[in-house]
Design a protein around this motif. Structure first.
Motif, PDB file in Angstrom:
ATOM      1  N   LYS A  66      -8.616   1.940  -0.179  1.00 38.17           N
ATOM      2  CA  LYS A  66      -8.020   2.722   0.900  1.00 38.17           C
ATOM      3  C   LYS A  66      -7.253   1.784   1.827  1.00 38.17           C
ATOM      4  CE  LYS A  66     -11.715   4.688   2.583  1.00 38.17           C
ATOM      5  NZ  LYS A  66     -12.789   4.137   1.772  1.00 38.17           N
ATOM      6  N   PHE A 161      -2.008  -0.408  -4.221  1.00 45.39           N
ATOM      7  CA  PHE A 161      -0.586  -0.112  -4.416  1.00 45.39           C
ATOM      8  C   PHE A 161      -0.351   0.558  -5.768  1.00 45.39           C
ATOM      9  CE2 PHE A 161       0.587  -3.871  -1.479  1.00 45.39           C
ATOM     10  CZ  PHE A 161       0.653  -3.024  -0.383  1.00 45.39           C
ATOM     11  N   LEU A 164      -1.424   4.160  -5.542  1.00 42.35           N
ATOM     12  CA  LEU A 164      -0.439   4.883  -4.736  1.00 42.35           C
ATOM     13  C   LEU A 164       0.787   5.249  -5.567  1.00 42.35           C
ATOM     14  CD1 LEU A 164       0.381   5.676  -1.704  1.00 42.35           C
ATOM     15  CD2 LEU A 164       1.617   3.488  -1.716  1.00 42.35           C
ATOM     16  N   SER A 165       1.319   4.280  -6.313  1.00 41.59           N
ATOM     17  CA  SER A 165       2.523   4.519  -7.111  1.00 41.59           C
ATOM     18  C   SER A 165       2.260   5.484  -8.257  1.00 41.59           C
ATOM     19  CB  SER A 165       3.060   3.195  -7.656  1.00 41.59           C
ATOM     20  OG  SER A 165       3.443   2.337  -6.604  1.00 41.59           O
ATOM     21  N   LYS A 167      -0.012   7.980  -8.355  1.00 43.58           N
ATOM     22  CA  LYS A 167      -0.244   9.343  -7.881  1.00 43.58           C
ATOM     23  C   LYS A 167       1.020   9.986  -7.328  1.00 43.58           C
ATOM     24  CE  LYS A 167      -5.121  10.036  -6.735  1.00 43.58           C
ATOM     25  NZ  LYS A 167      -5.227  11.324  -7.416  1.00 43.58           N
ATOM     26  N   TRP A 168       1.813   9.197  -6.595  1.00 41.85           N
ATOM     27  CA  TRP A 168       2.980   9.756  -5.912  1.00 41.85           C
ATOM     28  C   TRP A 168       4.234   9.217  -6.600  1.00 41.85           C
ATOM     29  CZ3 TRP A 168       0.312  13.200  -3.662  1.00 41.85           C
ATOM     30  CH2 TRP A 168      -0.941  12.896  -3.129  1.00 41.85           C
ATOM     31  N   CYS A 189       2.612   9.649   2.224  1.00 40.14           N
ATOM     32  CA  CYS A 189       1.933   9.274   0.982  1.00 40.14           C
ATOM     33  C   CYS A 189       0.714   8.388   1.248  1.00 40.14           C
ATOM     34  CB  CYS A 189       2.910   8.569   0.046  1.00 40.14           C
ATOM     35  SG  CYS A 189       4.181   9.657  -0.642  1.00 40.14           S
ATOM     36  N   VAL A 190       0.823   7.500   2.234  1.00 40.44           N
ATOM     37  CA  VAL A 190      -0.314   6.639   2.583  1.00 40.44           C
ATOM     38  C   VAL A 190      -1.486   7.486   3.074  1.00 40.44           C
ATOM     39  CG1 VAL A 190      -1.120   4.950   4.274  1.00 40.44           C
ATOM     40  CG2 VAL A 190       0.994   4.537   3.011  1.00 40.44           C
ATOM     41  N   HIS A 193      -2.898   9.392   0.200  1.00 42.54           N
ATOM     42  CA  HIS A 193      -3.638   8.465  -0.655  1.00 42.54           C
ATOM     43  C   HIS A 193      -5.061   8.274  -0.123  1.00 42.54           C
ATOM     44  CE1 HIS A 193      -4.543   4.725  -2.890  1.00 42.54           C
ATOM     45  NE2 HIS A 193      -5.039   4.309  -1.731  1.00 42.54           N
ATOM     46  N   ASN A 194      -5.184   7.998   1.170  1.00 42.76           N
ATOM     47  CA  ASN A 194      -6.512   7.808   1.757  1.00 42.76           C
ATOM     48  C   ASN A 194      -7.347   9.079   1.656  1.00 42.76           C
ATOM     49  OD1 ASN A 194      -5.916   5.179   2.393  1.00 42.76           O
ATOM     50  ND2 ASN A 194      -5.972   5.449   4.612  1.00 42.76           N
ATOM     51  N   ARG A 197      -8.576   9.384  -1.868  1.00 40.11           N
ATOM     52  CA  ARG A 197      -9.606   8.391  -2.183  1.00 40.11           C
ATOM     53  C   ARG A 197     -10.966   8.825  -1.654  1.00 40.11           C
ATOM     54  NH1 ARG A 197      -9.367   5.788  -6.196  1.00 40.11           N
ATOM     55  NH2 ARG A 197     -11.006   4.433  -5.379  1.00 40.11           N
TER      56      ARG A 197
END
Length: 258
Positions: A66, A161, A164-165, A167-168, A189-190, A193-194, A197
């Motif tokens: 995260k 990272f 993140l890449s 998923k999005w 997106c951040v 992402h959290n 998670r």
């Protein structure tokens, strides 16, 4: 994104100690270049060393992949060290305004208290609360083990990272927006992402990511097996046994890089 309190830093440190066997670590730091369309009248400010236009997502990640603190939107041509130095995160870190816990003894050690630190790669400047590997030459066993352990801890931000890449998918091609809108997309997106998670039941294996460390360690050399945790504790104790200890760490690295 709220700034962690002292209790949150302690929780993050416990996670790194359990997952990477690196004590007193409050996060792994790195920058990710987000590919963008060349902004109008921007010259070469967004053109990075990888030969494309980008903005930088500078992020501190925990051992659960995260993001803890992020800085978004720096020019792609700017180095990671300069981005951190100019960011609010870097300023608050220098001024001891991040509510970091008081130094504490390393697990299993009776030595002096050691500060809580962020781990990063060679692209960042050393400071009392930021550690990077020893220069990669003339390393003895203790320093090589320490580099291995530090890199094991640092890989968590790289894996974050990657998740993140994956998923999005907007990050898998050049973002065709103005820089201000690119920053908003990355922020969204951040946060998502959290959120995923914490709440998503899917596993990292579903993303096809390899979480294995890319660092190799020759265990055939004498004294290597079972000594990694001891080496980390000893090196921490060497460098933080006095108020000037953190600066001696930096001077050793500078001398070694010449």
């Amino acid at each position: 994104m709220p700034t962690p309190a002292a209790a949150d830093w302690l929780r993050i440190a416990a996670g790194f100690n359990q997952s990477a066997q690196f004590p007193n670590c409050i996060g792994a730091l790195d920058g990710k270049h987000i590919r963008v369309k060349k902004p109008s009248h921007s010259g070469s400010r967004y053109f990075n060393y990888k030969q494309y236009f980008s903005v930088v997502l500078m992020a501190l990640a925990d051992s659960d992949y995260k993001f803890v603190i992020v800085d978004i939107g720096a020019y792609g041509s700017t180095s990671d060290s300069r981005i951190l130095s100019a960011s609010r995160m870097g300023e608050r870190l220098r001024q001891n305004q991040l509510a970091l816990p008081e130094p504490s003894r390393l697990p299993g050690s009776a030595g002096p208290p050691a500060p809580f630190v962020i781990v990063a790669d060679e692209g960042f400047a050393l400071s009392p609360h930021l550690m990077r590997p020893f220069p990669r030459r003339d390393l003895d066993d203790r320093k090589r083990i320490f580099n291995y352990r530090l890199t094991r801890a640092r890989r968590y931000v790289e894996c974050a990272f990657g998740i993140l890449s994956s998923k999005w998918r907007v990050f898998q091609s050049s973002i065709q927006m103005k820089p201000d809108n690119v920053t908003l997309v990355i922020q969204a997106c951040v946060m998502l992402h959290n959120f995923t998670r914490i709440h998503d039941a899917s596993t990292d294996a579903d993303l096809g990511l390899n979480m294995t460390s890319s660092v190799s360690l020759d265990l055939s050399r004498p004294g290597r097996p079972g000594t990694a945790g001891l080496a980390v504790r000893e090196i921490f104790a060497d460098y933080f046994s006095s108020p000037e200890g953190a600066l001696s760490w930096q001077m050793d690295a500078i001398r070694g890089s010449r």
